[in-house]
Motif scaffolding. Structure first.
Motif, mmCIF file in Angstrom:
data_model
loop_
_atom_site.group_PDB
_atom_site.id
_atom_site.type_symbol
_atom_site.label_atom_id
_atom_site.label_comp_id
_atom_site.label_asym_id
_atom_site.label_seq_id
_atom_site.Cartn_x
_atom_site.Cartn_y
_atom_site.Cartn_z
ATOM 1 N N TYR A 74 -4.543 15.003 -8.997
ATOM 2 C CA TYR A 74 -5.907 15.270 -8.530
ATOM 3 C C TYR A 74 -5.996 16.626 -7.834
ATOM 4 O O TYR A 74 -6.963 17.370 -8.018
ATOM 5 N N LYS A 75 -4.973 16.952 -7.055
ATOM 6 C CA LYS A 75 -4.970 18.233 -6.328
ATOM 7 C C LYS A 75 -4.546 19.403 -7.194
ATOM 8 O O LYS A 75 -4.689 20.559 -6.784
ATOM 9 N N GLY A 76 -3.979 19.137 -8.358
ATOM 10 C CA GLY A 76 -3.522 20.214 -9.228
ATOM 11 C C GLY A 76 -2.089 20.607 -9.005
ATOM 12 O O GLY A 76 -1.619 21.601 -9.571
ATOM 13 N N GLU A 77 -1.351 19.864 -8.171
ATOM 14 C CA GLU A 77 0.064 20.156 -7.976
ATOM 15 C C GLU A 77 0.857 19.872 -9.250
ATOM 16 O O GLU A 77 1.872 20.513 -9.521
ATOM 17 N N LYS A 78 0.399 18.867 -10.005
ATOM 18 C CA LYS A 78 1.017 18.520 -11.275
ATOM 19 C C LYS A 78 -0.057 18.451 -12.348
ATOM 20 O O LYS A 78 -1.241 18.272 -12.036
ATOM 21 N N THR A 79 0.373 18.585 -13.596
ATOM 22 C CA THR A 79 -0.546 18.554 -14.731
ATOM 23 C C THR A 79 -0.266 17.332 -15.587
ATOM 24 O O THR A 79 0.894 17.037 -15.902
ATOM 25 N N VAL A 80 -1.318 16.633 -15.958
ATOM 26 C CA VAL A 80 -1.178 15.483 -16.864
ATOM 27 C C VAL A 80 -0.759 16.021 -18.229
ATOM 28 O O VAL A 80 -1.507 16.774 -18.861
ATOM 29 N N PRO A 81 0.433 15.656 -18.729
ATOM 30 C CA PRO A 81 0.966 16.317 -19.933
ATOM 31 C C PRO A 81 0.427 15.793 -21.256
ATOM 32 O O PRO A 81 0.624 16.421 -22.296
ATOM 33 N N VAL A 82 -0.219 14.622 -21.259
ATOM 34 C CA VAL A 82 -0.765 14.055 -22.490
ATOM 35 C C VAL A 82 -2.096 13.396 -22.145
ATOM 36 O O VAL A 82 -2.238 12.780 -21.090
ATOM 37 N N LEU A 83 -3.076 13.572 -23.018
ATOM 38 C CA LEU A 83 -4.385 12.970 -22.779
ATOM 39 C C LEU A 83 -4.213 11.487 -22.474
ATOM 40 O O LEU A 83 -3.587 10.748 -23.232
ATOM 41 N N THR A 84 -4.790 11.062 -21.353
ATOM 42 C CA THR A 84 -4.629 9.694 -20.878
ATOM 43 C C THR A 84 -5.987 9.022 -20.752
ATOM 44 O O THR A 84 -6.876 9.543 -20.087
ATOM 45 N N LEU A 85 -6.140 7.877 -21.411
ATOM 46 C CA LEU A 85 -7.321 7.038 -21.256
ATOM 47 C C LEU A 85 -6.890 5.771 -20.536
ATOM 48 O O LEU A 85 -5.855 5.191 -20.863
ATOM 49 N N PHE A 86 -7.699 5.321 -19.567
ATOM 50 C CA PHE A 86 -7.310 4.109 -18.851
ATOM 51 C C PHE A 86 -8.535 3.298 -18.466
ATOM 52 O O PHE A 86 -9.665 3.786 -18.445
ATOM 53 N N ILE A 87 -8.273 2.034 -18.172
ATOM 54 C CA ILE A 87 -9.299 1.129 -17.672
ATOM 55 C C ILE A 87 -8.931 0.704 -16.256
ATOM 56 O O ILE A 87 -7.809 0.904 -15.798
ATOM 57 N N GLY A 88 -9.892 0.094 -15.570
ATOM 58 C CA GLY A 88 -9.640 -0.409 -14.238
ATOM 59 C C GLY A 88 -9.053 -1.806 -14.279
ATOM 60 O O GLY A 88 -9.427 -2.628 -15.115
ATOM 61 N N GLY A 89 -8.123 -2.057 -13.352
ATOM 62 C CA GLY A 89 -7.569 -3.391 -13.195
ATOM 63 C C GLY A 89 -8.104 -4.035 -11.929
ATOM 64 O O GLY A 89 -9.248 -3.812 -11.541
ATOM 65 N N ASN A 90 -7.246 -4.795 -11.254
ATOM 66 C CA ASN A 90 -7.657 -5.432 -10.004
ATOM 67 C C ASN A 90 -6.964 -4.839 -8.787
ATOM 68 O O ASN A 90 -7.096 -5.372 -7.682
ATOM 69 N N HIS A 91 -6.240 -3.737 -8.985
ATOM 70 C CA HIS A 91 -5.660 -2.999 -7.862
ATOM 71 C C HIS A 91 -5.955 -1.514 -8.097
ATOM 72 O O HIS A 91 -5.129 -0.789 -8.651
ATOM 73 N N GLU A 92 -7.137 -1.087 -7.693
ATOM 74 C CA GLU A 92 -7.589 0.274 -7.977
ATOM 75 C C GLU A 92 -8.248 0.888 -6.742
ATOM 76 O O GLU A 92 -8.653 0.171 -5.821
ATOM 77 N N ALA A 93 -8.370 2.211 -6.765
ATOM 78 C CA ALA A 93 -9.195 2.915 -5.780
ATOM 79 C C ALA A 93 -10.648 2.772 -6.229
ATOM 80 O O ALA A 93 -11.249 3.687 -6.783
ATOM 81 N N SER A 94 -11.202 1.602 -5.967
ATOM 82 C CA SER A 94 -12.515 1.272 -6.531
ATOM 83 C C SER A 94 -13.615 2.169 -5.999
ATOM 84 O O SER A 94 -14.635 2.378 -6.672
ATOM 85 N N LYS A 115 0.836 -1.198 0.000
ATOM 86 C CA LYS A 115 0.000 0.000 0.000
ATOM 87 C C LYS A 115 0.876 1.256 0.000
ATOM 88 O O LYS A 115 1.534 1.577 0.982
ATOM 89 N N GLU A 116 0.856 1.952 -1.123
ATOM 90 C CA GLU A 116 1.562 3.221 -1.275
ATOM 91 C C GLU A 116 0.627 4.216 -1.938
ATOM 92 O O GLU A 116 -0.131 3.853 -2.846
ATOM 93 N N LEU A 117 0.683 5.453 -1.518
ATOM 94 C CA LEU A 117 -0.225 6.466 -2.062
ATOM 95 C C LEU A 117 0.047 6.745 -3.529
ATOM 96 O O LEU A 117 -0.863 7.058 -4.296
ATOM 97 N N GLY A 118 1.291 6.605 -3.959
ATOM 98 C CA GLY A 118 1.605 6.807 -5.369
ATOM 99 C C GLY A 118 1.557 8.264 -5.787
ATOM 100 O O GLY A 118 1.581 9.185 -4.954
ATOM 101 N N ASP A 119 1.450 8.489 -7.090
ATOM 102 C CA ASP A 119 1.584 9.832 -7.659
ATOM 103 C C ASP A 119 0.267 10.511 -7.983
ATOM 104 O O ASP A 119 0.227 11.734 -8.139
ATOM 105 N N PHE A 120 -0.815 9.767 -8.098
ATOM 106 C CA PHE A 120 -2.032 10.344 -8.657
ATOM 107 C C PHE A 120 -2.552 11.522 -7.865
ATOM 108 O O PHE A 120 -3.066 12.502 -8.448
ATOM 109 N N HIS A 121 -2.461 11.495 -6.533
ATOM 110 C CA HIS A 121 -3.061 12.561 -5.718
ATOM 111 C C HIS A 121 -2.496 13.927 -6.077
ATOM 112 O O HIS A 121 -3.163 14.957 -5.918
ATOM 113 N N LYS A 122 -1.269 13.970 -6.596
ATOM 114 C CA LYS A 122 -0.669 15.253 -6.991
ATOM 115 C C LYS A 122 -1.373 15.826 -8.221
ATOM 116 O O LYS A 122 -1.523 17.052 -8.341
#
Length: 429
Positions: A68-88, A59-66
């Motif tokens: 989500y909060k706007g600290e960082k900007t997603v630089p390229v349009l990203t499409l994704f699907i859910g796997g079996n280890h997600e914030a469901s 269990k690690e918080l990882g990078d996404f929260h940055k």
């Protein structure tokens, strides 16, 4: 069009984006789109960690929260699907897809979108025989069972995607977390077993991969199919009975010296539609005309039709209605909103275990007049039902509960476990 494809990210978004930016700086060529094949782990706060099916040591918080909060900007349009280890608990608020942060779009339990002419279809989750016919019953707070059942692929999503085979409009890309069943037989099996020798038992039993994805592969025949999950890079080429081919590529997890990121040039088969990211009109018509099948029930249902069944409507007519409803513009609105508290140093806010409605889902459901499963779950909890099956069943639904678990097809009866698919002539096989 230059597409980047990533395998299991497991929270390491910074690494993925840094490599994409480095490639762009080196070559001077822009990456148009990033596709991620699951296990993104869109964790906004510490509570999200408790809603993810993963051992405590991982269990690690990882990078996404940055992002989500706007600290960082997603630089390229990203499409994704859910796997079996997600914030469901977060992804369940977007069952039909939506933005999880600016410039990062989740495809939902299943979905179809268009990007600059590319038609992209996807299904989230992994296969589980036991839960495949259940409704999406999971509600916060999760127990250990619902943490896992929530990411199991449901036959409803497969039935909806199978309807796309009827129109024969090509799918350029399909994305899944699981591999289609037995896809290994179309590639270098010996090389695969040298890397993953423990796959040999599943290969011998004929159980390596997802049987529902195999049905989708056989019927939709996309030009490309991307997967992850098994943490190995693997290529295969499937030649279909109509002589078209599907190029399959599975990628590894994001770790040093692993093949987890690939750059591919793909041009759409049917370069139509508006630029940017757009809803697929046929998919919206399918969602609208299968809304009556939406379920939050905690047991298998008999009401999901066999995959051979076609919807009793003319989809072309339904698309014309949607064109009027959407004013001939299916552009996906840029309407991300935060719907849960952002990460705190102390995680004691009781709201963090509540179910939230996502305004993006509410907007789409209201427009299409379809059901938001999360809203049903919230109503169920407010009414004090311990079992979602008890919530506001109509007389017709109550009577259907008593029907025998058989479905009539022509003059023959088949059980719900028998699966048929449509071949080119419409016969079952």
């Amino acid at each position: 069009m230059k597409i980047a494809v990533a395998g299991c990210v497991h929270g390491k978004l910074d690494i993925i984006y840094e490599q994409i930016l480095a490639l762009q700086a080196k070559t001077g060529n822009s990456v148009d789109l990033l596709l991620v094949c699951g296990d993104v782990q869109t964790l906004r706060n510490e509570n999200d960690l408790n809603c993810m099916a993963v051992k405590d040591k991982f269990k690690e918080l990882g990078d996404f929260h940055k992002y989500y909060k706007g600290e960082k900007t997603v630089p390229v349009l990203t499409l994704f699907i859910g796997g079996n280890h997600e914030a469901s608990n977060y992804l369940m608020t977007l069952p039909f897809g939506g933005w999880v942060c600016p410039n990062m779009y989740y495809m939902g339990y299943a979905g179809v979108v268009r990007f600059n002419g590319l038609r992209i279809a996807a299904i989230s989750g992994i296969y589980n025989e036991y839960h495949k016919n259940w409704g999406h019953y999971e509600s916060l707070p999760f127990d250990e069972r619902s943490k896992r059942s929530i990411y199991h692929t449901r036959t409803l999503e497969v039935f909806r995607l199978m309807q796309l085979a009827i129109s024969n409009e090509p799918i350029d890309i399909f994305v899944s977390h699981d591999w289609p069943l037995n896809i290994h037989s179309y590639g270098d099996v010996d090389k695969l077993l040298r890397i993953k020798p423990f796959f040999s038992n599943d290969i011998r039993k004929g159980s390596l991969g997802n049987p529902l994805c195999l049905k989708l592969l056989d019927q939709l025949k996309p030009s490309y199919w991307f997967s992850a999950h098994l943490h190995v890079r693997f290529e295969a080429t499937v030649t279909h009975e109509n002589k078209t081919t599907t190029q399959f590529l599975a990628l590894d997890k994001c770790l040093p010296r692993r093949h987890y990121l690939e750059f591919i040039e793909i041009e759409p088969k049917n370069n139509q539609g508006s630029p940017g990211l757009n809803y697929d009109a046929e998919w919206l018509a399918i969602l609208k005309n299968t809304d009556h099948l939406t379920s939050i029930e905690m047991h298998p249902k008999t009401k999901i039709p066999g995959f051979w069944n076609r919807l009793p409507v003319n989809i072309e007519d339904e698309i014309k209605k949607l064109q009027i409803l959407f004013n001939n513009s299916f552009k996906i609105p840029d309407n991300f909103e935060e719907i849960a508290p952002i990460r705190n140093s102390v995680d004691e806010d009781p709201q963090r275990v509540l179910n939230f409605l996502n305004p993006q889902t509410t907007l789409l459901c209201n427009k299409l007049k379809i059901t938001d499963p999360t809203e049903l779950l919230i109503k169920c909890n407010e009414q004090g039902f311990s079992n979602p099956d008890e919530i506001l069943l109509s007389d017709e639904e109550e009577s259907n509960e008593q029907e025998p678990k058989k479905i009539k097809r022509n003059d023959n009866f088949v059980t719900e476990e028998q699966v048929f698919v449509i071949d080119k002539q419409g016969s079952s096989k």
